[in-house]
Write a protein that holds these residues in place. Structure first.
Motif, PDB file in Angstrom:
ATOM      1  N   VAL A 141       0.846  -1.188   0.000  1.00  0.00           N
ATOM      2  CA  VAL A 141       0.000   0.000   0.000  1.00  0.00           C
ATOM      3  C   VAL A 141       0.886   1.244   0.000  1.00  0.00           C
ATOM      4  N   ALA A 142       0.510   2.240  -0.778  1.00  0.00           N
ATOM      5  CA  ALA A 142       1.268   3.492  -0.813  1.00  0.00           C
ATOM      6  C   ALA A 142       1.217   4.181   0.542  1.00  0.00           C
ATOM      7  N   ASN A 143       2.294   4.842   0.897  1.00  0.00           N
ATOM      8  CA  ASN A 143       2.341   5.568   2.177  1.00  0.00           C
ATOM      9  C   ASN A 143       1.281   6.658   2.268  1.00  0.00           C
ATOM     10  N   SER A 144       0.807   7.120   1.110  1.00  0.00           N
ATOM     11  CA  SER A 144      -0.200   8.180   1.098  1.00  0.00           C
ATOM     12  C   SER A 144      -1.582   7.686   1.527  1.00  0.00           C
TER      13      SER A 144
ATOM     14  N   MET B 260       6.306   0.372  -9.362  1.00  0.00           N
ATOM     15  CA  MET B 260       6.934   1.027  -8.219  1.00  0.00           C
ATOM     16  C   MET B 260       7.076   2.525  -8.432  1.00  0.00           C
ATOM     17  N   ASN B 261       7.332   2.916  -9.681  1.00  0.00           N
ATOM     18  CA  ASN B 261       7.506   4.338  -9.986  1.00  0.00           C
ATOM     19  C   ASN B 261       6.248   5.149  -9.698  1.00  0.00           C
ATOM     20  N   ASP B 262       5.085   4.496  -9.694  1.00  0.00           N
ATOM     21  CA  ASP B 262       3.839   5.196  -9.379  1.00  0.00           C
ATOM     22  C   ASP B 262       3.349   4.892  -7.973  1.00  0.00           C
TER      23      ASP B 262
ATOM     24  N   ARG C 255       0.893   7.858  -6.662  1.00  0.00           N
ATOM     25  CA  ARG C 255      -0.009   7.980  -7.813  1.00  0.00           C
ATOM     26  C   ARG C 255      -0.837   6.702  -7.994  1.00  0.00           C
ATOM     27  N   LEU C 256      -0.365   5.615  -7.389  1.00  0.00           N
ATOM     28  CA  LEU C 256      -1.052   4.326  -7.364  1.00  0.00           C
ATOM     29  C   LEU C 256      -1.189   3.942  -5.896  1.00  0.00           C
ATOM     30  N   GLN C 257      -2.274   3.255  -5.539  1.00  0.00           N
ATOM     31  CA  GLN C 257      -2.505   3.022  -4.114  1.00  0.00           C
ATOM     32  C   GLN C 257      -2.236   1.588  -3.640  1.00  0.00           C
ATOM     33  N   PHE C 258      -2.346   0.600  -4.518  1.00  0.00           N
ATOM     34  CA  PHE C 258      -2.298  -0.794  -4.057  1.00  0.00           C
ATOM     35  C   PHE C 258      -1.634  -1.669  -5.107  1.00  0.00           C
ATOM     36  N   TYR C 259      -0.913  -2.683  -4.643  1.00  0.00           N
ATOM     37  CA  TYR C 259      -0.222  -3.590  -5.565  1.00  0.00           C
ATOM     38  C   TYR C 259       0.036  -4.908  -4.856  1.00  0.00           C
ATOM     39  N   VAL C 260      -0.434  -5.999  -5.438  1.00  0.00           N
ATOM     40  CA  VAL C 260      -0.109  -7.327  -4.921  1.00  0.00           C
ATOM     41  C   VAL C 260       1.113  -7.800  -5.700  1.00  0.00           C
TER      42      VAL C 260
END
Length: 320
Positions: free
Chosen positions: A129-132, A190-192, A197-202
């Protein structure tokens, strides 16, 4: 058997075997390509480069890593299969080989076109999850996503990729809705994700654990059956009450028709690298498992990946 007839059979056998033996003794005579279907710096690229370096030293010829990104790895696979199948064009194959065949109706290759050499890793996934995003745990993330339906985006390395399948499965299990954004590779995600700019990634753990340890993102759960030694503070989804254990794999493959003697030689050399302390340290520090196999074992794993994905694709209507 008369000696004249025995001599005749010996000559015929020698004529049949000699070319294969000569090839095995001569191989390699020029640089070898190891094609990776995802971007440089990603979780498939890092082990590929270590193997290329060590394999080149063992064989006495350069092994050059080439990144051919796009279409969930299909561009790289097609590139390798379109070249001569002589052992000089290798593929850093992944579970995407089976996934793509189960997802895409018009895939340009079949399982029979692939000659497995050896598995090189098994890895699990981490929910990043993004820190934002104002959450610190899996429960908080699910609650936040439910309170903001359709406002969160998740990353995937192409339509029909493992990342999309896993996000869809988790969405169904938890009742959350997010929008998938396709990228060429994990490094591009990862760049987003890191700047928010992106919130979630499995993601495969190899691609996100280093960023997590550096404080650039949060990990809220992993898909392994037990907590990972690389990040033992991160709970499993099983602990959270979800029957969700998923893993991927990496291997080295060639095109079908590659001489068996070359396949056997590469299996021995790459297997020795995978069992080395240097490779094991690279893989295991990010939560993956270094594991070598026979060509037949990898072929079985590839078939299992295809069969499992075909069932999931039917459930979610993912035929593309």
């Amino acid at each position: 058997m008369p000696s004249r007839l025995r001599t005749k059979y010996v000559i015929i056998f020698a004529l049949l075997v000699a070319p294969a033996l000569a090839l095995a003794q001569a191989y390699p005579e020029k640089p070898i390509r190891l094609v990776v279907g995802f971007s440089a710096g990603g979780p498939t690229d890092l082990p590929a480069r270590l193997i290329a370096d060590r394999l080149g030293a063992a064989l006495g010829e350069r092994v050059i890593v080439e990144n051919r990104t796009g279409a969930g790895g299909q561009i790289a696979t097609q590139d390798v299969l379109a070249k001569p199948r002589d052992g000089y064009n290798l593929l850093l194959c992944t579970h995407f080989e089976g996934i793509n065949l189960a997802i895409y109706k018009n895939a340009a290759y079949t399982l029979a076109d692939i000659a497995p050499i050896t598995q090189i890793a098994r890895y699990y996934y981490a929910a990043a999850v993004a820190n934002s995003v104002p959450v610190k745990s899996w429960e908080e993330f699910v609650a936040y996503a439910k309170a903001n339906p359709g406002k969160l985006n998740y990353g995937m390395t192409g339509r029909g990729s493992a990342q999309e399948i896993l996000a869809l499965e988790l969405g169904k299990l938890t009742g959350i809705a997010m929008t998938g954004i396709a990228y060429k590779g994990g490094a591009d995600v990862m760049n987003d994700l890191i700047p928010g700019r992106l919130q979630f990634y499995v993601s495969p753990t190899l691609g996100v654990v280093p960023h997590y340890k550096a404080g650039r993102l949060r990990l809220v759960a992993v898909t392994s059956p037990e907590r990972l030694a690389a990040a033992p503070e991160i709970p499993t989804l099983v602990e959270k009450g979800l029957p969700f254990v998923r893993y991927g794999w990496l291997g080295v493959c060639a095109g079908a028709g590659t001489p068996p003697a070359v396949i056997a030689q590469l299996n021995r050399e790459i297997g020795a690298i995978v069992r080395s302390a240097q490779y094991r340290e690279l893989i295991e520090k990010a939560g993956s498992i270094a594991i070598a196999s026979t060509p037949d074992e990898l072929a079985s794993i590839l078939r299992q990946t295809y069969d499992q994905t075909a069932r999931i694709a039917a459930e979610f209507g993912l035929r593309l």
